[in-house]
Write a protein that holds these residues in place. Sequence first.
Motif, mmCIF file in Angstrom:
data_model
loop_
_atom_site.group_PDB
_atom_site.id
_atom_site.type_symbol
_atom_site.label_atom_id
_atom_site.label_comp_id
_atom_site.label_asym_id
_atom_site.label_seq_id
_atom_site.Cartn_x
_atom_site.Cartn_y
_atom_site.Cartn_z
ATOM 1 N N VAL A 82 0.847 -1.186 0.000
ATOM 2 C CA VAL A 82 0.000 0.000 0.000
ATOM 3 C C VAL A 82 0.886 1.240 0.000
ATOM 4 O O VAL A 82 1.656 1.465 0.936
ATOM 5 N N GLU A 83 0.770 2.030 -1.043
ATOM 6 C CA GLU A 83 1.587 3.238 -1.156
ATOM 7 C C GLU A 83 0.833 4.489 -0.709
ATOM 8 O O GLU A 83 1.445 5.485 -0.359
ATOM 9 N N ASP A 84 -0.482 4.441 -0.707
ATOM 10 C CA ASP A 84 -1.304 5.565 -0.293
ATOM 11 C C ASP A 84 -1.409 5.575 1.236
ATOM 12 O O ASP A 84 -1.948 4.635 1.834
ATOM 13 N N ALA A 85 -0.893 6.614 1.873
ATOM 14 C CA ALA A 85 -0.874 6.680 3.337
ATOM 15 C C ALA A 85 -2.280 6.714 3.928
ATOM 16 O O ALA A 85 -2.521 6.130 4.992
ATOM 17 N N ASP A 86 -3.222 7.369 3.262
ATOM 18 C CA ASP A 86 -4.601 7.425 3.770
ATOM 19 C C ASP A 86 -5.256 6.054 3.726
ATOM 20 O O ASP A 86 -5.985 5.673 4.653
ATOM 21 N N LEU A 87 -5.009 5.301 2.648
ATOM 22 C CA LEU A 87 -5.554 3.952 2.538
ATOM 23 C C LEU A 87 -4.954 3.052 3.613
ATOM 24 O O LEU A 87 -5.671 2.272 4.252
ATOM 25 N N ALA A 88 -3.655 3.150 3.841
ATOM 26 C CA ALA A 88 -3.005 2.332 4.870
ATOM 27 C C ALA A 88 -3.566 2.651 6.250
ATOM 28 O O ALA A 88 -3.832 1.745 7.045
ATOM 29 N N LEU A 89 -3.773 3.922 6.534
ATOM 30 C CA LEU A 89 -4.321 4.317 7.831
ATOM 31 C C LEU A 89 -5.744 3.805 8.014
ATOM 32 O O LEU A 89 -6.102 3.279 9.069
ATOM 33 N N SER A 90 -6.562 3.912 6.974
ATOM 34 C CA SER A 90 -7.943 3.418 7.087
ATOM 35 C C SER A 90 -7.968 1.898 7.243
ATOM 36 O O SER A 90 -8.823 1.360 7.963
ATOM 37 N N CYS A 91 -7.047 1.198 6.603
ATOM 38 C CA CYS A 91 -6.968 -0.261 6.764
ATOM 39 C C CYS A 91 -6.542 -0.628 8.185
ATOM 40 O O CYS A 91 -7.076 -1.576 8.775
#
Length: 161
Positions: free
Chosen positions: A109-118
């Motif tokens: 996961v390169e998108d920090a927002d996606l990683a945080l939501s996951c």
Amino acid sequence: AAVRGAANPVAGPYFNLSSPEPTGVVAVIAPADPLLGLVSVVAPVIVTGNTCVVVASERSPLASITLAEVLATSDLPGGVVNVLTGHQAELAPWLAAHMDVNGLDLTGVEDADLALSCEQAAAENLKRVLRPSRQDWTADPGTGRMTRFLETKTVWHPVGV
């Protein structure tokens, strides 16, 4: 068990043993590196006895699909490695929130927002989450990736009874 297991000293008439056990189902988001990155995140998960659901790299899914075909015709039991193709932004949150997934590897996961939501979705059912910073696939991985998705089982036995 030889690396992470132990006979623990205790004060009392007991013998205490700890041994590692697989976590269960681990969701893996494959990195963009087509084959080396994929194998580097899948191998540590399955070598420790877990099963994995892999979201193939969006930019280069061919290596993941080809490896899935190789694994399907090899001696690996069915269902140990499951490969999904699609968009990370659509698949990763579902895997993170799924109650039957016990671990989550967010390496790809390169998108920090996606990683945080996951990570937040995974916290709802106490998943083990791996979110490494930059990864050098040519470096010695050590045992950290393998032991990340292990749980320790401790057994107490009475002595001299």
